[in-house]
Motif scaffolding. Sequence first.
Motif, PDB file in Angstrom:
ATOM      1  N   PRO A 131       0.776  -1.238   0.000  1.00  0.00           N
ATOM      2  CA  PRO A 131       0.000   0.000   0.000  1.00  0.00           C
ATOM      3  C   PRO A 131       0.814   1.298   0.000  1.00  0.00           C
ATOM      4  O   PRO A 131       0.270   2.352  -0.266  1.00  0.00           O
ATOM      5  CB  PRO A 131      -0.810  -0.113   1.300  1.00  0.00           C
ATOM      6  N   VAL A 132       2.113   1.202   0.274  1.00  0.00           N
ATOM      7  CA  VAL A 132       2.920   2.432   0.269  1.00  0.00           C
ATOM      8  C   VAL A 132       3.372   2.697  -1.159  1.00  0.00           C
ATOM      9  O   VAL A 132       4.242   2.013  -1.678  1.00  0.00           O
ATOM     10  CB  VAL A 132       4.157   2.272   1.187  1.00  0.00           C
ATOM     11  N   GLU A 133       2.741   3.665  -1.810  1.00  0.00           N
ATOM     12  CA  GLU A 133       3.047   3.917  -3.218  1.00  0.00           C
ATOM     13  C   GLU A 133       3.534   5.348  -3.411  1.00  0.00           C
ATOM     14  O   GLU A 133       2.726   6.259  -3.594  1.00  0.00           O
ATOM     15  CB  GLU A 133       1.796   3.691  -4.072  1.00  0.00           C
ATOM     16  N   PRO A 134       4.865   5.574  -3.357  1.00  0.00           N
ATOM     17  CA  PRO A 134       5.372   6.927  -3.601  1.00  0.00           C
ATOM     18  C   PRO A 134       4.977   7.389  -5.005  1.00  0.00           C
ATOM     19  O   PRO A 134       4.719   6.542  -5.879  1.00  0.00           O
ATOM     20  CB  PRO A 134       6.892   6.770  -3.506  1.00  0.00           C
ATOM     21  N   ALA A 135       4.948   8.697  -5.203  1.00  0.00           N
ATOM     22  CA  ALA A 135       4.577   9.221  -6.531  1.00  0.00           C
ATOM     23  C   ALA A 135       5.554   8.739  -7.604  1.00  0.00           C
ATOM     24  O   ALA A 135       5.246   8.782  -8.783  1.00  0.00           O
ATOM     25  CB  ALA A 135       4.524  10.736  -6.477  1.00  0.00           C
ATOM     26  N   SER A 136       6.735   8.263  -7.198  1.00  0.00           N
ATOM     27  CA  SER A 136       7.752   7.779  -8.143  1.00  0.00           C
ATOM     28  C   SER A 136       7.650   6.274  -8.365  1.00  0.00           C
ATOM     29  O   SER A 136       8.598   5.646  -8.844  1.00  0.00           O
ATOM     30  CB  SER A 136       9.139   8.100  -7.577  1.00  0.00           C
ATOM     31  N   ASP A 137       6.511   5.654  -8.003  1.00  0.00           N
ATOM     32  CA  ASP A 137       6.454   4.184  -7.972  1.00  0.00           C
ATOM     33  C   ASP A 137       6.653   3.499  -9.326  1.00  0.00           C
ATOM     34  O   ASP A 137       6.956   2.319  -9.372  1.00  0.00           O
ATOM     35  CB  ASP A 137       5.169   3.685  -7.296  1.00  0.00           C
TER      36      ASP A 137
ATOM     37  N   GLY B 151       4.074   6.832   0.885  1.00  0.00           N
ATOM     38  CA  GLY B 151       3.317   7.052  -0.340  1.00  0.00           C
ATOM     39  C   GLY B 151       2.131   7.947  -0.076  1.00  0.00           C
ATOM     40  O   GLY B 151       1.961   8.481   1.021  1.00  0.00           O
ATOM     41  N   LEU B 152       1.305   8.096  -1.113  1.00  0.00           N
ATOM     42  CA  LEU B 152       0.120   8.928  -0.935  1.00  0.00           C
ATOM     43  C   LEU B 152      -0.793   8.346   0.147  1.00  0.00           C
ATOM     44  O   LEU B 152      -1.454   9.075   0.865  1.00  0.00           O
ATOM     45  CB  LEU B 152      -0.649   9.029  -2.249  1.00  0.00           C
ATOM     46  N   ARG B 153      -0.801   7.009   0.278  1.00  0.00           N
ATOM     47  CA  ARG B 153      -1.712   6.392   1.261  1.00  0.00           C
ATOM     48  C   ARG B 153      -1.058   6.204   2.638  1.00  0.00           C
ATOM     49  O   ARG B 153      -1.489   5.370   3.434  1.00  0.00           O
ATOM     50  CB  ARG B 153      -2.241   5.055   0.744  1.00  0.00           C
ATOM     51  N   GLY B 154      -0.039   6.982   2.923  1.00  0.00           N
ATOM     52  CA  GLY B 154       0.656   6.877   4.215  1.00  0.00           C
ATOM     53  C   GLY B 154      -0.268   7.117   5.393  1.00  0.00           C
ATOM     54  O   GLY B 154      -0.082   6.552   6.477  1.00  0.00           O
TER      55      GLY B 154
ATOM     56  N   MET C 265      -4.677  12.182   1.943  1.00  0.00           N
ATOM     57  CA  MET C 265      -5.043  13.573   2.252  1.00  0.00           C
ATOM     58  C   MET C 265      -3.896  14.453   1.751  1.00  0.00           C
ATOM     59  O   MET C 265      -2.876  14.605   2.414  1.00  0.00           O
ATOM     60  CB  MET C 265      -5.207  13.724   3.767  1.00  0.00           C
ATOM     61  N   GLU C 266      -4.039  14.975   0.535  1.00  0.00           N
ATOM     62  CA  GLU C 266      -2.951  15.704  -0.113  1.00  0.00           C
ATOM     63  C   GLU C 266      -3.242  17.189  -0.244  1.00  0.00           C
ATOM     64  O   GLU C 266      -4.401  17.602  -0.337  1.00  0.00           O
ATOM     65  CB  GLU C 266      -2.713  15.127  -1.513  1.00  0.00           C
ATOM     66  N   PHE C 267      -2.162  17.975  -0.302  1.00  0.00           N
ATOM     67  CA  PHE C 267      -2.256  19.424  -0.439  1.00  0.00           C
ATOM     68  C   PHE C 267      -1.447  19.888  -1.642  1.00  0.00           C
ATOM     69  O   PHE C 267      -0.358  19.381  -1.892  1.00  0.00           O
ATOM     70  CB  PHE C 267      -1.698  20.076   0.835  1.00  0.00           C
ATOM     71  N   MET C 268      -2.011  20.829  -2.406  1.00  0.00           N
ATOM     72  CA  MET C 268      -1.229  21.523  -3.450  1.00  0.00           C
ATOM     73  C   MET C 268      -1.561  23.006  -3.350  1.00  0.00           C
ATOM     74  O   MET C 268      -2.743  23.374  -3.325  1.00  0.00           O
ATOM     75  CB  MET C 268      -1.638  21.023  -4.845  1.00  0.00           C
TER      76      MET C 268
ATOM     77  N   GLU D  63      -8.988  10.718  -0.357  1.00  0.00           N
ATOM     78  CA  GLU D  63      -9.520   9.464  -0.900  1.00  0.00           C
ATOM     79  C   GLU D  63     -10.094   8.657   0.256  1.00  0.00           C
ATOM     80  O   GLU D  63      -9.516   8.618   1.351  1.00  0.00           O
ATOM     81  CB  GLU D  63      -8.409   8.651  -1.574  1.00  0.00           C
ATOM     82  N   PHE D  64     -11.239   8.040  -0.008  1.00  0.00           N
ATOM     83  CA  PHE D  64     -11.825   7.116   0.969  1.00  0.00           C
ATOM     84  C   PHE D  64     -11.920   5.753   0.313  1.00  0.00           C
ATOM     85  O   PHE D  64     -12.291   5.653  -0.857  1.00  0.00           O
ATOM     86  CB  PHE D  64     -13.217   7.594   1.402  1.00  0.00           C
TER      87      PHE D  64
END
Length: 455
Positions: free
Chosen positions: A130-136, A151-154, A250-253, A279-280
Amino acid sequence: LLQGRFIEAITETVGRENILLDPVDLTVYGTDASTFYSKPAIIVFPPTAEAAARALKLANDYDVPVVPRGAGTGLTGGAVPYKEDSMILASTRNDRILELDLSSFIVSVEPGIVLGNLNKFLSKHGLFIPVEPASDSVCTVGGNVSTNAVGLRGLKYGSFRESVAYLDVATMEGEILRVGSTTRKMASGYDLLDLFIGSEGTLGYVTRVGLRLEKIPRHRVAVSGAFDDHQRVVKAALEVLARGLKPSIMEFMDKFTVRAVSQYLEKDDLLGYDILILEFEGYTKGETMTQSRIAERVIEGFGGRAKLWDSNSEIWDFRKACLPALTAVKPKVTLFDLALPLGKLEDGLQEVYRISGDMKLDIGVFGHLGDGIYHPCLLMDPFSQEGEKLDDALKALSELAVEFGGSLSGEHGIGLEKKPYFAMEHPKTNIELMKRWKRILDPKGLMNPGKIWEE
Ligand SMILES: Cc1cc2nc3c(=O)[nH]c(=O)nc-3n(C[C@H](O)[C@H](O)[C@H](O)COP(=O)(O)OP(=O)(O)OC[C@H]3O[C@@H](n4cnc5c(N)ncnc54)[C@H](O)[C@@H]3O)c2cc1C
């Protein structure tokens, strides 16, 4: 110069076909995704774990510094040599899946496997790491372990540490250690596994990784919120958590980054906004929709414009384009990795913008808000005098981290980039303890020297 006798011995150990000595190849391996550069003397691809251990023993005997390397997507110079005449030990030809144990939910792999490729294979079984860095799509599992990637799902699944069951690690003495266990829990003796995770290749070379598997959730929904200002994004995000909702992402830009990505991808529906992306996921659609609808109301309560997206929607392509898009604005991008307690996220972000204003530096910020991680990206024109401000900016951001009770790194490590500031964060006694640990495993200090702390 690297001794001819060492080159002869290493050639005999791993085979000529597993060595690169051509100056052009050496130049390519002199950098990673950071802005550091230093040319190694030799690249070695050990064909087996045993060959890696023998290569390390030889390096130890001949006093050759060793730099472990995966895909070279690291952002702190971790895989860039610090000392002259270094040997790069590269894992990219060791990319096999060794064992899939579906009853224990464990997969064992070689260190050079690309995480995205592993997940593609696992998806056939309804499973994933489940740990998927944006560079995966490029980074290796060995690199992920060694940087303790997130990753995003951290927010839901933790960092890479939570996914690692066990490791095989080759040491400078030429031994291969097995640390960790295939059991779900372990309370037997000191936790040696944890010591190696995130150690940035300074203690040994990872030759095998046992990873814990998760079932791919049946339903996923994304929710975005577009806000006029960044304070509202943080307030809404914290309210989502305070309400007991359980987002997986839960991401921020910020506006600056959104503008860069909008231009890069030629999509302008979020232009002019600071954004939150959630994301849920869950077993039933009802479960995910209930949480998404409440999040939608929270976003609107803070004056944001909410939108629901399908799970595999373009909003994730938008998020994953942050770094390449910022690089298209100005080519020299230094990405800081600021980890803050959740309660300091609002003030911390304000401080980042103060530093940007005071130093007259373009800084775009994105990050994993639920994990308290911001990535302030310092944008510089390599042909102007801006580069001279880099050290001062990194120092100011490091001071901010320490002052707010945070850390200099949430996921990328310290490497070469932040080692001048490492001592700000840790008491002298702790750093001395870390150095003593390293001396036990690497008495001559040859394993990725010059990283993490000043020598
Ligand atoms: C566009 C982009 C997006 C990114 N997004 C994220 C993100 O979302 N989350 C995140 O955490 N990171 C992210 N990163 C950073 C990077 O991808 C991670 O740090 C990744 O874990 C590095 O893997 P790698 O195979 O490229 O390792 P490398 O860069 O080759 O090495 C990284 C470190 O690990 C050590 N190492 C590598 N292999 C071994 C081994 N077999 N044994 C011992 N030590 C080893 C190296 O010596 C070095 O210190 C991103 C990078 C880019 C360019």
